[in-house]
Design an enzyme around this catalytic site. Sequence first.
Site, PDB file in Angstrom:
ATOM      1  N   TRP A 158       0.798  -1.223   0.000  1.00 20.12           N
ATOM      2  CA  TRP A 158       0.000   0.000   0.000  1.00 20.12           C
ATOM      3  C   TRP A 158       0.827   1.267   0.000  1.00 20.12           C
ATOM      4  O   TRP A 158       0.296   2.351  -0.221  1.00 20.12           O
ATOM      5  CB  TRP A 158      -0.902   0.003   1.246  1.00 20.12           C
ATOM      6  CG  TRP A 158      -0.200  -0.515   2.475  1.00 20.12           C
ATOM      7  CD1 TRP A 158      -0.242  -1.795   2.967  1.00 20.12           C
ATOM      8  CD2 TRP A 158       0.697   0.200   3.343  1.00 20.12           C
ATOM      9  NE1 TRP A 158       0.555  -1.919   4.089  1.00 20.12           N
ATOM     10  CE2 TRP A 158       1.145  -0.708   4.345  1.00 20.12           C
ATOM     11  CE3 TRP A 158       1.172   1.521   3.390  1.00 20.12           C
ATOM     12  CZ2 TRP A 158       2.035  -0.343   5.347  1.00 20.12           C
ATOM     13  CZ3 TRP A 158       2.054   1.893   4.392  1.00 20.12           C
ATOM     14  CH2 TRP A 158       2.483   0.964   5.352  1.00 20.12           C
ATOM     15  N   ASN A 159       2.137   1.209   0.274  1.00 24.70           N
ATOM     16  CA  ASN A 159       2.855   2.465   0.548  1.00 24.70           C
ATOM     17  C   ASN A 159       3.132   3.300  -0.704  1.00 24.70           C
ATOM     18  O   ASN A 159       3.229   4.516  -0.625  1.00 24.70           O
ATOM     19  CB  ASN A 159       4.150   2.195   1.331  1.00 24.70           C
ATOM     20  CG  ASN A 159       5.111   1.300   0.601  1.00 24.70           C
ATOM     21  OD1 ASN A 159       4.719   0.490  -0.243  1.00 24.70           O
ATOM     22  ND2 ASN A 159       6.376   1.421   0.914  1.00 24.70           N
ATOM     23  N   SER A 236       6.944  -6.990   3.653  1.00 22.53           N
ATOM     24  CA  SER A 236       7.840  -7.234   4.783  1.00 22.53           C
ATOM     25  C   SER A 236       8.652  -8.521   4.589  1.00 22.53           C
ATOM     26  O   SER A 236       8.232  -9.446   3.879  1.00 22.53           O
ATOM     27  CB  SER A 236       7.038  -7.323   6.078  1.00 22.53           C
ATOM     28  OG  SER A 236       6.103  -8.368   5.988  1.00 22.53           O
ATOM     29  N   GLU A 257      11.190  -7.902  -3.056  1.00 21.34           N
ATOM     30  CA  GLU A 257      11.611  -6.570  -2.616  1.00 21.34           C
ATOM     31  C   GLU A 257      11.094  -6.421  -1.191  1.00 21.34           C
ATOM     32  O   GLU A 257       9.912  -6.175  -0.983  1.00 21.34           O
ATOM     33  CB  GLU A 257      11.021  -5.534  -3.581  1.00 21.34           C
ATOM     34  CG  GLU A 257      11.852  -4.282  -3.677  1.00 21.34           C
ATOM     35  CD  GLU A 257      11.447  -3.272  -2.640  1.00 21.34           C
ATOM     36  OE1 GLU A 257      11.977  -3.360  -1.500  1.00 21.34           O
ATOM     37  OE2 GLU A 257      10.610  -2.429  -2.943  1.00 21.34           O
ATOM     38  N   LEU A 258      11.986  -6.621  -0.221  1.00 20.12           N
ATOM     39  CA  LEU A 258      11.541  -6.753   1.169  1.00 20.12           C
ATOM     40  C   LEU A 258      11.943  -5.537   2.006  1.00 20.12           C
ATOM     41  O   LEU A 258      12.216  -4.480   1.465  1.00 20.12           O
ATOM     42  CB  LEU A 258      12.075  -8.071   1.741  1.00 20.12           C
ATOM     43  CG  LEU A 258      11.738  -9.304   0.875  1.00 20.12           C
ATOM     44  CD1 LEU A 258      12.330 -10.574   1.465  1.00 20.12           C
ATOM     45  CD2 LEU A 258      10.244  -9.455   0.676  1.00 20.12           C
ATOM     46  N   CYS A 291      10.388   1.811   1.938  1.00 18.04           N
ATOM     47  CA  CYS A 291      11.376   0.763   2.216  1.00 18.04           C
ATOM     48  C   CYS A 291      12.802   1.305   2.177  1.00 18.04           C
ATOM     49  O   CYS A 291      13.682   0.771   2.848  1.00 18.04           O
ATOM     50  CB  CYS A 291      11.203  -0.409   1.262  1.00 18.04           C
ATOM     51  SG  CYS A 291      11.254   0.077  -0.456  1.00 18.04           S
ATOM     52  N   GLU A 388      12.440  -2.956  11.171  1.00 17.55           N
ATOM     53  CA  GLU A 388      12.121  -1.809  10.305  1.00 17.55           C
ATOM     54  C   GLU A 388      10.979  -1.001  10.939  1.00 17.55           C
ATOM     55  O   GLU A 388       9.869  -1.514  11.087  1.00 17.55           O
ATOM     56  CB  GLU A 388      11.670  -2.321   8.931  1.00 17.55           C
ATOM     57  CG  GLU A 388      11.376  -1.220   7.944  1.00 17.55           C
ATOM     58  CD  GLU A 388      11.034  -1.758   6.552  1.00 17.55           C
ATOM     59  OE1 GLU A 388      10.388  -2.814   6.452  1.00 17.55           O
ATOM     60  OE2 GLU A 388      11.421  -1.103   5.575  1.00 17.55           O
TER      61      GLU A 388
HETATM   62  P1  NAD Z   1       2.226  -7.161   6.296  1.00 16.21           P
HETATM   63  O1  NAD Z   1       3.629  -7.576   6.409  1.00 16.21           O
HETATM   64  O2  NAD Z   1       1.209  -8.131   6.761  1.00 16.21           O
HETATM   65  O3  NAD Z   1       1.846  -6.762   4.800  1.00 16.21           O
HETATM   66  C1  NAD Z   1       2.747  -6.186   3.890  1.00 16.21           C
HETATM   67  C2  NAD Z   1       2.145  -6.413   2.506  1.00 16.21           C
HETATM   68  O4  NAD Z   1       2.127  -7.804   2.238  1.00 16.21           O
HETATM   69  C3  NAD Z   1       0.692  -5.961   2.382  1.00 16.21           C
HETATM   70  O5  NAD Z   1       0.497  -5.377   1.118  1.00 16.21           O
HETATM   71  C4  NAD Z   1      -0.117  -7.258   2.528  1.00 16.21           C
HETATM   72  O6  NAD Z   1      -1.332  -7.216   1.803  1.00 16.21           O
HETATM   73  C5  NAD Z   1       0.815  -8.272   1.938  1.00 16.21           C
HETATM   74  N1  NAD Z   1       0.656  -9.589   2.515  1.00 16.21           N
HETATM   75  C6  NAD Z   1       0.600  -9.914   3.818  1.00 16.21           C
HETATM   76  N2  NAD Z   1       0.470 -11.233   3.976  1.00 16.21           N
HETATM   77  C7  NAD Z   1       0.436 -11.765   2.739  1.00 16.21           C
HETATM   78  C8  NAD Z   1       0.318 -13.088   2.234  1.00 16.21           C
HETATM   79  N3  NAD Z   1       0.227 -14.154   3.037  1.00 16.21           N
HETATM   80  N4  NAD Z   1       0.310 -13.247   0.895  1.00 16.21           N
HETATM   81  C9  NAD Z   1       0.417 -12.205   0.068  1.00 16.21           C
HETATM   82  N5  NAD Z   1       0.545 -10.932   0.493  1.00 16.21           N
HETATM   83  C10 NAD Z   1       0.559 -10.719   1.798  1.00 16.21           C
HETATM   84  O7  NAD Z   1       1.951  -5.928   7.176  1.00 16.21           O
HETATM   85  P2  NAD Z   1       1.677  -4.388   6.971  1.00 16.21           P
HETATM   86  O8  NAD Z   1       1.093  -3.967   8.274  1.00 16.21           O
HETATM   87  O9  NAD Z   1       0.907  -4.070   5.750  1.00 16.21           O
HETATM   88  O10 NAD Z   1       3.121  -3.790   6.864  1.00 16.21           O
HETATM   89  C11 NAD Z   1       4.023  -4.097   7.901  1.00 16.21           C
HETATM   90  C12 NAD Z   1       5.407  -4.088   7.457  1.00 16.21           C
HETATM   91  O11 NAD Z   1       5.571  -4.473   6.121  1.00 16.21           O
HETATM   92  C13 NAD Z   1       6.015  -2.714   7.518  1.00 16.21           C
HETATM   93  O12 NAD Z   1       6.425  -2.428   8.805  1.00 16.21           O
HETATM   94  C14 NAD Z   1       7.150  -2.825   6.578  1.00 16.21           C
HETATM   95  O13 NAD Z   1       8.247  -3.383   7.255  1.00 16.21           O
HETATM   96  C15 NAD Z   1       6.681  -3.812   5.554  1.00 16.21           C
HETATM   97  N6  NAD Z   1       6.292  -3.180   4.288  1.00 16.21           N
HETATM   98  C16 NAD Z   1       7.288  -3.028   3.372  1.00 16.21           C
HETATM   99  C17 NAD Z   1       7.004  -2.429   2.170  1.00 16.21           C
HETATM  100  C18 NAD Z   1       8.093  -2.238   1.149  1.00 16.21           C
HETATM  101  O14 NAD Z   1       7.977  -1.373   0.317  1.00 16.21           O
HETATM  102  N7  NAD Z   1       9.138  -3.070   1.152  1.00 16.21           N
HETATM  103  C19 NAD Z   1       5.722  -1.983   1.907  1.00 16.21           C
HETATM  104  C20 NAD Z   1       4.718  -2.177   2.860  1.00 16.21           C
HETATM  105  C21 NAD Z   1       5.024  -2.794   4.060  1.00 16.21           C
END
Ligand code: NAD
Length: 483
Positions: A158-159, A236, A257-258, A291, A388
Site C-alpha cells: 500500500w505504501n 515485509s 523486494e523486502l 522501504c 524496520e
Molecule cells: P504485512 O507484512 O502483513 O503486509 C505487507 C504487505 O504484504 C501488504 O500489502 C499485505 O497485503 C501483503 N501480505 C501480507 N500477507 C500476505 C500473504 N500471506 N500473501 C500475500 N501478500 C501478503 O503488514 P503491513 O502492516 O501491511 O506492513 C508491515 C510491514 O511491512 C512494515 O512495517 C514494513 O516493514 C513492511 N512493508 C514493506 C514495504 C516495502 O515497500 N518493502 C511496503 C509495505 C510494508
Amino acid sequence: MRETVRSGVGYPELHMIIDGEKIPVGHRRVHSVVNPASGAALGALPLADAADLDRALAAAQRGFRLWRDAAPQQRAAVLAGAAGLLRERQEEIARIATLEEGKTLAESRIEVMMNVTLFEFYAGECHRLYGRQLVRPTGMRSTVVCEPVGPVAAFAPWNFPIGNPGRKLGAPIAAGCSVILKAAEEAPASALAVLQCLLDAGLPKEVGQAVFGVPDEVSRHLLRSPIIRKLSFTGSTVVGKHLMKLAAEDCKRTTMELGGHGAVLVFDDVDVEQVLNAMVAAKFRNAGQVCISPTRFIVQQDVYEGFLSGFVQRAGQWRVGNGLEEGVQMGPMANPRRPEAMERLIGGAVSAGARLHSGGARIGTRGYYYAPTVLSEIPLSAAIMNEEPFGPVALINPFRTEEEMIGEANRLPYGLASYSWTNDVGRQKRLAREVESGMFCINTTVLGGPDSPFGGVKWSGHGSENGPEGVMSCMVVKAIHEG
Ligand code: NAD
C-alpha cells in the site's frame, strides 16, 4: 459511515478486473477501504473467492500464449500508450492515491510521473530483449535466446499505491508475460487506475488482471497453481520468507523486494546544513513508510551535536495534516497498524534509555497521524534498532571512527538502501565497496530511476525492479545448439 469526498474528484466504485470483466461486490466478502486522514470509509472492495481466482488463472494462461507471441512493437505501444494516459489522468489518480494512502498530493503527483517514465523506459526495453550468439566452429550454430518466464503472480503493498502496481505490471508486460496483480486491499483504486490505463491503451484483457482478497488465501491459491511461473512480491521480510517457501514447492522464480533499515553515515567533513536539508525531507517523506527510508543515522562525533539539534529543530516545524491540503509536508500514516507500531517501538526505545527530542506521540484522535519523531543515544538492543520502523522516526547515534560506522551500517541482516555524506574521495570509494546494500548513495538522496535496478541484498530480498534488470527478471534463457 461513508464519507462524502469533497476533493473535487469522487472516490470510484471498486471492483476486480478478471478476464476483462469488472467484477463487483455481488455475493462476495468485502473489505472496507478507509481514508487514513479521517478514519472514514471510502468504499467497499470485493474479495476474490476460489472461483474468481481460478478464472483469473485460466485467463492468464491464455494471455501468456497470446502475449509472448505479440510483436515487440505491440507491447511497446501498450506501455507507451498507458504512460500517455497516466499523464492525462495524473490529477485524478494522484487524488485517489492520497485519499487511500494519506501521502501528500505533491508526493502522489510525483508517483504518477515516476510510473509514466517507467512505462516509457519499459516500452523501449521491449525492443532490446537480446540474446547472443556463441562462437562455434564453422557449420555449427549456438544461440542463447531470452523467453518470457510465463504467467506472473504479483503482490504489491500500500505504501506506493501507484508505483508498486506500476512496477509489478510493467515488467511482465514488457517481457511478454501475463500477470495477475494482487495489490493491497488498503489502496485498490490506485492500482485499478494503473491497470485501466494499460487496458485502455490496448492491453489484451487476458494479459493483465487485478484481484483482491484475503492475502494469505490469494497467495496460497495462486502459488499452488502450476500455471503461475513467477512470484513477484514487495512487502515485509517475514511475509516474503513465507511466500518464498510457497513458491519453492513448485520451483517458481521469485523477485523479492523486502524490508530495509536504511543506514545514513554522516562524516565530520561535511556541511551539516546541506545534509539536513536533504535528509530530513527524505526521512519524513510518506510519513517514513518507505522501504528505502533513511532510518539509522550514524553520525561522526564532531558533527553529532549540530546534526542532532538541526534535525530536532526541523522535525518540530514539519507541517503535518491532511495530504490534500496545501502546504502540508507529511500526511497521516496509512493504516491503524502503523501508529500502533510506532507506540510500541518508540515506547520500547525510551524505556531502554533512548532520549526523545521531539514527537513520540499521535496527533489528534481522528485519522492515523503520528508526530515526526527524533530519538538519540538508542541502545542497539532496542527493537527499533533491529526492526524496520516504517514510520516518521529518526534514530541518531554518535560514532568515532569510519570502521565503527561501517560496522554499524552492516550490523543488521537488511541491505536495501544506504546513504553516506563525506567529501573525502578515498572514503567514498571505501564505503561504496564495504557497505552491504543493493543501493548506495554518496552525497545525495536520489536513488533509482526507470533505468536503474532497484532491489536489495540479504534480508532485503533479491532480484531487481526497474532498469533492464527488471524486465530480464521476467525472462528465462534457453541455449539452442544446431549442428
Ligand atoms: P504485512 O507484512 O502483513 O503486509 C505487507 C504487505 O504484504 C501488504 O500489502 C499485505 O497485503 C501483503 N501480505 C501480507 N500477507 C500476505 C500473504 N500471506 N500473501 C500475500 N501478500 C501478503 O503488514 P503491513 O502492516 O501491511 O506492513 C508491515 C510491514 O511491512 C512494515 O512495517 C514494513 O516493514 C513492511 N512493508 C514493506 C514495504 C516495502 O515497500 N518493502 C511496503 C509495505 C510494508
